[in-house]
Write a protein that holds these residues in place. Structure first.
Motif, PDB file in Angstrom:
ATOM      1  N   THR A 128      11.495   6.869  -1.307  1.00  0.00           N
ATOM      2  CA  THR A 128      11.278   5.995  -0.159  1.00  0.00           C
ATOM      3  C   THR A 128       9.873   5.417  -0.179  1.00  0.00           C
ATOM      4  O   THR A 128       8.899   6.127  -0.434  1.00  0.00           O
ATOM      5  N   VAL A 129       9.783   4.122   0.099  1.00  0.00           N
ATOM      6  CA  VAL A 129       8.499   3.475   0.365  1.00  0.00           C
ATOM      7  C   VAL A 129       8.472   3.238   1.868  1.00  0.00           C
ATOM      8  O   VAL A 129       9.249   2.447   2.403  1.00  0.00           O
ATOM      9  N   LYS A 130       7.623   3.968   2.545  1.00  0.00           N
ATOM     10  CA  LYS A 130       7.561   3.915   4.003  1.00  0.00           C
ATOM     11  C   LYS A 130       7.301   2.490   4.492  1.00  0.00           C
ATOM     12  O   LYS A 130       6.524   1.738   3.891  1.00  0.00           O
ATOM     13  N   THR A 131       7.957   2.146   5.582  1.00  0.00           N
ATOM     14  CA  THR A 131       7.728   0.868   6.246  1.00  0.00           C
ATOM     15  C   THR A 131       7.120   1.172   7.609  1.00  0.00           C
ATOM     16  O   THR A 131       7.758   1.831   8.441  1.00  0.00           O
ATOM     17  N   SER A 132       5.894   0.736   7.823  1.00  0.00           N
ATOM     18  CA  SER A 132       5.202   0.990   9.089  1.00  0.00           C
ATOM     19  C   SER A 132       6.023   0.491  10.267  1.00  0.00           C
ATOM     20  O   SER A 132       6.646  -0.566  10.190  1.00  0.00           O
ATOM     21  N   GLN A 188       1.205   4.311  -2.883  1.00  0.00           N
ATOM     22  CA  GLN A 188       1.134   5.736  -2.558  1.00  0.00           C
ATOM     23  C   GLN A 188       2.367   6.468  -3.092  1.00  0.00           C
ATOM     24  O   GLN A 188       2.249   7.534  -3.697  1.00  0.00           O
ATOM     25  N   THR A 189       3.557   5.901  -2.891  1.00  0.00           N
ATOM     26  CA  THR A 189       4.787   6.522  -3.384  1.00  0.00           C
ATOM     27  C   THR A 189       4.752   6.625  -4.900  1.00  0.00           C
ATOM     28  O   THR A 189       5.114   7.658  -5.466  1.00  0.00           O
ATOM     29  N   ARG A 217       0.826  -1.216   0.000  1.00  0.00           N
ATOM     30  CA  ARG A 217       0.000   0.000   0.000  1.00  0.00           C
ATOM     31  C   ARG A 217       0.860   1.266   0.000  1.00  0.00           C
ATOM     32  O   ARG A 217       0.609   2.210  -0.754  1.00  0.00           O
ATOM     33  N   GLN A 218       1.916   1.272   0.802  1.00  0.00           N
ATOM     34  CA  GLN A 218       2.799   2.437   0.863  1.00  0.00           C
ATOM     35  C   GLN A 218       3.543   2.631  -0.456  1.00  0.00           C
ATOM     36  O   GLN A 218       3.840   3.750  -0.854  1.00  0.00           O
ATOM     37  N   ARG A 233      14.096   5.464   7.277  1.00  0.00           N
ATOM     38  CA  ARG A 233      13.554   5.247   5.931  1.00  0.00           C
ATOM     39  C   ARG A 233      13.357   3.774   5.580  1.00  0.00           C
ATOM     40  O   ARG A 233      12.620   3.450   4.660  1.00  0.00           O
TER      41      ARG A 233
END
Length: 114
Positions: free
Chosen positions: A71-75, A32-33, A28-29, A80
């Motif tokens: 960056t693809v955020k990691t919950s 979004q990116t 999902r992130q 980063r």
């Protein structure tokens, strides 16, 4: 290499880029990116959009400045993390190709929009 050359015209092997992933298969992130890249931002991290040097030579060899990383955020992480999307092309919002890595550049999958 001529300006505007496609990835298919790139020099060198595309090691690790034979695999593909659809936008829908990205986390999902990552989706979004990818949307932010196509929109031109704004990006949540200062380093997003910086030149990616391809030192690992996992992507097709292109001139310096061709690739940019995001960056693809990691919950759950305060930093980063390891996930990135790297895109190449002259127009940032219309890249020639984008690649996803979940392991900080050890391997890549080409992103397809199917």
């Amino acid at each position: 290499m001529a300006v505007g050359a496609s990835v298919a015209q790139a020099r060198g092997p595309a090691t690790g880029t034979d695999a593909t992933i659809t936008v829908a298969q990205l986390p999902r992130q990552g989706q979004q990116t990818y949307r932010l890249i196509r929109q031109g931002g704004p990006f949540p991290y200062d380093k997003d959009g910086m030149v990616f040097g391809n030192r690992e030579r996992q992507l097709p060899i292109m001139r310096r400045g061709y690739y940019r990383e995001y960056t693809v955020k990691t919950s759950g992480l305060r930093h980063r993390g390891a996930r990135r999307i790297v895109c190449g092309g002259e127009v940032r919002t219309e890249p020639d190709a984008c690649y996803y890595t979940s392991d900080h550049y050890s391997s890549f999958k080409r992103i397809v929009e199917q």
